[in-house]
Structures are given as structure tokens and as C-alpha cells.
Design an enzyme around this catalytic site. Structure first.
Site, PDB file in Angstrom:
ATOM      1  N   GLY A   1       0.816  -1.200   0.000  1.00  0.00           N
ATOM      2  CA  GLY A   1       0.000   0.000   0.000  1.00  0.00           C
ATOM      3  C   GLY A   1       0.850   1.250   0.000  1.00  0.00           C
ATOM      4  N   SER A   2       0.296   2.325   0.523  1.00  0.00           N
ATOM      5  CA  SER A   2       0.958   3.627   0.465  1.00  0.00           C
ATOM      6  C   SER A   2       2.107   3.711   1.456  1.00  0.00           C
ATOM      7  CB  SER A   2      -0.050   4.739   0.760  1.00  0.00           C
ATOM      8  OG  SER A   2      -0.426   4.726   2.130  1.00  0.00           O
ATOM      9  N   ALA A   3       3.040   4.619   1.164  1.00  0.00           N
ATOM     10  CA  ALA A   3       4.167   4.834   2.069  1.00  0.00           C
ATOM     11  C   ALA A   3       3.693   5.379   3.410  1.00  0.00           C
ATOM     12  CB  ALA A   3       5.172   5.783   1.427  1.00  0.00           C
ATOM     13  N   ASN A   4       2.694   6.246   3.406  1.00  0.00           N
ATOM     14  CA  ASN A   4       2.219   6.827   4.662  1.00  0.00           C
ATOM     15  C   ASN A   4       1.710   5.749   5.610  1.00  0.00           C
ATOM     16  OD1 ASN A   4       2.835   9.439   3.890  1.00  0.00           O
ATOM     17  ND2 ASN A   4       0.788   9.880   3.101  1.00  0.00           N
ATOM     18  N   THR A   5       0.886   4.835   5.091  1.00  0.00           N
ATOM     19  CA  THR A   5       0.382   3.753   5.932  1.00  0.00           C
ATOM     20  C   THR A   5       1.510   2.817   6.337  1.00  0.00           C
ATOM     21  OG1 THR A   5      -1.773   3.867   4.825  1.00  0.00           O
ATOM     22  CG2 THR A   5      -1.293   1.881   6.084  1.00  0.00           C
ATOM     23  N   GLY A   6       2.419   2.542   5.420  1.00  0.00           N
ATOM     24  CA  GLY A   6       3.552   1.683   5.740  1.00  0.00           C
ATOM     25  C   GLY A   6       4.397   2.242   6.867  1.00  0.00           C
TER      26      GLY A   6
ATOM     27  N   GLU B   1       5.661  -3.338   1.239  1.00  0.00           N
ATOM     28  CA  GLU B   1       5.837  -2.993  -0.178  1.00  0.00           C
ATOM     29  C   GLU B   1       5.000  -1.749  -0.403  1.00  0.00           C
ATOM     30  OE1 GLU B   1       5.799  -1.987  -3.648  1.00  0.00           O
ATOM     31  OE2 GLU B   1       4.064  -3.318  -3.725  1.00  0.00           O
TER      32      GLU B   1
ATOM     33  N   CYS C   1       1.992   1.045  -8.236  1.00  0.00           N
ATOM     34  CA  CYS C   1       3.079   1.606  -7.431  1.00  0.00           C
ATOM     35  C   CYS C   1       4.344   1.786  -8.246  1.00  0.00           C
ATOM     36  CB  CYS C   1       3.343   0.723  -6.217  1.00  0.00           C
ATOM     37  SG  CYS C   1       3.688  -1.006  -6.600  1.00  0.00           S
TER      38      CYS C   1
END
Length: 492
Positions: free
Chosen positions: A220-225, A243, A277
Site C-alpha cells: 500500500g501507500s508509504a504513509n500507511t507503511g 511494499e 506503485c
């Protein structure tokens, strides 16, 4: 009843949720999120199912997984329509996603043996063995852009390794998640081995906060990661595979066939309405007349890309974005770049109000200072011009992300240089950035991931290695270490 816990379909006790087609507004799915208690219930079910599932032989687990592959094949048309209607992508592209899900089964089985199988080497006094063991209970967080294929890339290798799973699809694609889960049910998975919880942020936070969780697999998104990484910090006992996104550069150097290069660029930047992505976000184009001609042709061809509904005939190249809000965010990002001094070459346009049909946008940012190093998840391509190849590589690496990078050039020497200097997990030469092979690792470095790539390497984070020194008998060594005395003499 939209949750699958311990072999039963149950009704969520959390907030109600409605999923609509992002283009037509048609209601596709209605249900309720899982509340925190139901997330814990799913974890208890997975924990109880783990010992028996893990003790099955690989061959026995493989039977169930291959049965699932057969069900995917037989239900390909229905699942294709569900994914297309829910995400907004055209039917042709959703069909390729289901095909990728089917192909993932055989590839994952092969990867299990190659990456995490058993090895034995003989020694003079015994043997050294390598085995792999499952972690236990894993959470899988699915994204919305490939709601079948990408979670499948975590779930299949995790099940083969002997783990049990709690799967949370994206809150934007609950229907696809449920449809896939019903096929796993038909495949005969024992109760508790794979559990489905629906929901958004609150459900996800409850899932990642579970104490009795052995790991979390996320796409998913970098922010959530980053949020997940912070939440699990200080817990090295839990495997975390991330990822995430990218601010991916595509370098266009000298080209012999401008149309071929334009085609590659469109495939890199605008396929899936820019919602991959690995999509090219930054086009680095060599200065000069040929670059000018390429850019003019790119704008002309991109201008003809008209997004359409999932079942339009003839089929469109791109469909709608996942939501009207997502489409509007792309427009807002373009407006902000233009306000910073960007030169619009092709303005993105929402074709209809209250839909997610968005045409591609291209904006040149050469010479503009302070451009945010952020991923715009949609069909918006930013362009920079460069003078030397060394400058292009510096520009390509000028990002906190490190997912994909590509070069269009006839010169192998330049690609070799890029391979040495690029900071990206995927580096392509005369191939779209959005192309991937399940027989290769898939993932990035920096803000794009934590060095645990999926695809061929997914087996690595689904099991831990166990080393053993073994001998079928025990005898006293003929030669003892200094200071050891096993004689029968009595010490006085």
C-alpha cells in the site's frame, strides 16, 4: 454476512459500509466493518488452527492451494467482472489480474522449494540440515489497485509455508476481497486457517495492534507503511514486510523509434489510470531536438486516451480511478504544481462530475524549485529535461523512494552504469516500469519498502530458517580438547 471467521460467515459489528462503482455510482456491496472484538476473534481462530495446519505436509497444503487455482480458472469471468466493476479498471485489465492470480500458484510452489525448502550436507561426524518453519499467525493488508493479485501474492506463499492468516482487504474493494475468500472456502481450507475481516482505519489499527500476531504483510501507500513500522517498532519478534509506493523515474535518452518510446512511456505512466506503485511519475528527458519531438508526440498520443467504463466496447485503455476523491486529488496535485511554476503540456480533466473518469495529465517542471518528493497516485506525469546522462542519474536518485527506475536507450553501457548507480529495487532497460515478472523479486528500498521484496522472494518472509547439526549416534571423540580428561584414574 461479510466477515469470514473460523469457517463461518458472520455480520460485522462495526460501522456500515457501502461500495459503489466509481464511474456509474451503482451500489455493488453493502456490509459492516469488523469491530475490535471480531478482529481478536479472528486472531484466536487463526492461532487455534495454526498447529494442525503447520503440521500438515507441504503436499497436503499444496492440494488445497491448487484446488483454489482451479476455482479461479473456473470462475475467471465472474471474478474479472467483480474486480473491474469495483475498481473501475477495464475488463481486459481485470482479466489479466485474475490470470496473474492463477499463475501465482505454480510460481509460489516453485519458489517455496528454491527459497525455503530443505537442504542437507554431510559432515565427517554427522550432517548439517536447513529447514524452514512458518511464523504462525500473519495479518495481510490488501491494496485497492490490484485487490485480487497483490494480496494473493502474500496469502498463497504464507499458506504454503504453514502460516494461518487474517486478511483485511482495502476498504475500497470489500467485494473483491469477499469474492476471493468465497473461493478459498470452496477450496476446502480448514476453519481458522484464513479469516476475512472487512473495514477501514479502525479495523486496520485493531489488527496491527494484536499482541498475538507473529507478523504483518502489507502492500500500500508509504504513509500507511510508515505508520505500521512505527506501531510495530520495538517488536523484533514480529516479521514486517512492507511494499510501498514510489516516485519513479523513467529516463528517455537517445531513441531510434519515437513511437515505440512513447508507447513504453504511456504503458509506464498511465496504465491502470496511473494507479500502479511502479508507474513512472517523473519523466527525465534529454534536452535537444529529438527530446522535443518525443515530448510533442507523447502529448499528442496521450491526448487521445479517453477513459471509459469497465464494460465499454471497444474497450478503453484506462478506466476510472478508484474513487471520485482519488481523481480530484490528482487534479489538485496538478493545480499545485502549476502554481509552483510548472508548464502544463496536457491538462487532466474530469470527464463527468461525480465520477472518477480522469484524462491523463503531463506537466513540465524543469527549473522549478521545491517540487515535493511525493507520489501522486494517478495519471499525472511530471517532466524534467537533462543535459548529460550523469545528470539524469543524479535526478533519478533525488528521491526518498526507491521502487522502480527505467532507461530507454540503445546503449548497453549506459544501462550498466545505471545498474551500478540507481537506488531502486527494480531497474528496467527498454521495458515499461510497470512490467514485472513473478519469477523475480518485486519491491524497493528507502521509502518504498523495508528490504523484503515480494513475488519470487515472498517465500523468504513467510518462513524462518532453522539450522540443525545432526548425528544418529553419540560417541566420545577420539581426540579431546586440551584440559579434558576422561581416564579412569582417580584424581587425588
Amino acid at each position: 454476512m461479510t466477515l469470514w471467521i473460523n469457517g463461518d460467515w458472520i455480520t460485522g459489528q462495526g460501522a456500515s459500509r457501502v461500495k459503489r462503482n466509481p464511474v456509474s455510482g451503482e451500489v455493488l456491496w453493502q456490509g459492516n466493518d469488523a469491530d475490535a472484538a471480531q478482529v481478536e476473534q479472528a486472531c484466536r481462530a487463526a492461532r487455534a488452527a495454526f498447529p494442525r495446519w503447520a503440521r500438515l505436509s507441504l503436499a497436503e497444503r499444496q492440494v488445497v492451494v491448487e484446488r483454489f487455482a482451479g476455482l479461479l480458472e473456473r470462475n475467471k469471468g465472474e471474478l474479472t467482472a467483480i474486480i473491474a466493476r469495483e475498481t473501475g479498471k477495464p475488463r481486459w485489465e481485470a482479466a489479466t489480474e485474475v490470470t496473474a492470480m492463477i499463475n501465482k500458484i505454480a510460481i509460489s510452489i516453485k519458489a517455496y522449494h528454491v527459497r525455503t525448502g530443505e537442504q542437507r550436507s554431510e559432515m565427517p561426524d554427522g550432517a548439517a540440515s536447513l529447514r524452514h518453519r512458518p511464523h504462525g499467525v500473519l495479518a495481510v493488508f490488501g491494496p485497492y489497485n490490484f485487490p485480487g493479485h497483490l494480496p494473493n501474492g502474500h496469502i498463497v506463499p504464507a499458506l504454503l509455508a504453514g502460516n494461518t492468516i487474517i486478511f483485511k482487504p482495502s476498504e475500497l474493494t470489500p467485494w473483491s476481497g469477499e469474492a476471493v475468500m468465497r473461493l478459498w472456502q470452496q477450496a476446502g481450507l480448514p476453519p481458522g486457517v484464513l479469516n476475512l475481516v472487512q473495514g477501514g482505519r479502525e479495523t486496520g489499527q485493531a489488527l496491527s495492534a494484536l499482541e498475538d500476531l507473529d507478523g504483518l504483510l502489507f502492500t500500500g501507500s508509504a504513509n500507511t507503511g510508515y505508520q505500521l513500522h512505527r506501531q510495530l517498532s520495538g517488536q523484533p519478534e514480529k516479521i514486517l514486510a512492507l511494499e510501498m509506493g514510489g516516485n519513479n523515474p523513467l529516463i528517455i535518452d537517445e531513441v531510434a523509434d519515437i513511437d515505440a518510446a512513447v508507447h513504453l512511456t504511456i504503458q509506464s505512466a498511465f496504465v491502470t489510470a496511473g494507479q500502479r506503485c511502479t508507474c513512472a511519475r517523473r519523466l527525465l528527458l534529454k534536452s535537444g531536438a529529438q527530446g522535443d519531438a518525443f515530448l510533442a508526440r507523447l502529448v499528442a498520443v496521450s491526448q487521445r486516451l479517453t477513459p471509459g467504463n469497465w464494460d465499454d466496447e471497444p474497450q478503453p485503455f484506462i478506466g476510472g480511478l478508484i474513487s471520485e476523491q482519488a481523481a480530484q486529488q490528482v487534479v489538485t496535485a496538478w493545480q499545485q504544481l502549476e502554481a509552483m511554476g510548472g508548464r502544463t503540456l496536457l491538462a487532466p480533466r474530469l470527464l463527468q462530475s461525480e465520477t472518477s473518469l480522469l484524462t491523463p495529465g503531463i506537466i513540465e517542471m524543469t527549473g522549478v524549485a521545491g517540487v515535493p518528493d511525493e507520489e501522486v497516485f494517478g495519471p499525472l506525469l511530471r517532466v524534467w529535461r537533462y543535459d548529460s546522462f550523469e545528470e539524469a542519474i543524479l535526478m533519478a536518485n533525488n528521491t526518498r523512494f526507491g521502487l522502480s527506475c527505467g532507461l530507454v536507450s540503445p546503449e548497453r553501457e549506459k544501462f550498466d552504469q545505471l545498474l551500478l548507480e540507481a537506488r531502486a529495487g527494480i531497474v528496467n532497460w527498454n521495458k515499461p516500469l510497470t512490467g514485472a515478472a513473478s519469477t523475480a523479486p518485486f519491491g524497493g528500498i528507502g521509502a518504498s519498502g523495508n528490504h523484503r521484496p515480494s513475488a519470487w522472494y515472498a517465500a523468504d518472509y513467510c518462513a524462518w530458517p532453522m539450522a540443525s547439526l545432526e548425528s544418529d549416534s553419540l560417541t566420545l571423540p577420539a581426540t579431546l580438547n586440551p584440559g579434558l580428561d576422561f581416564s579412569d584414574e582417580v584424581v587425588r
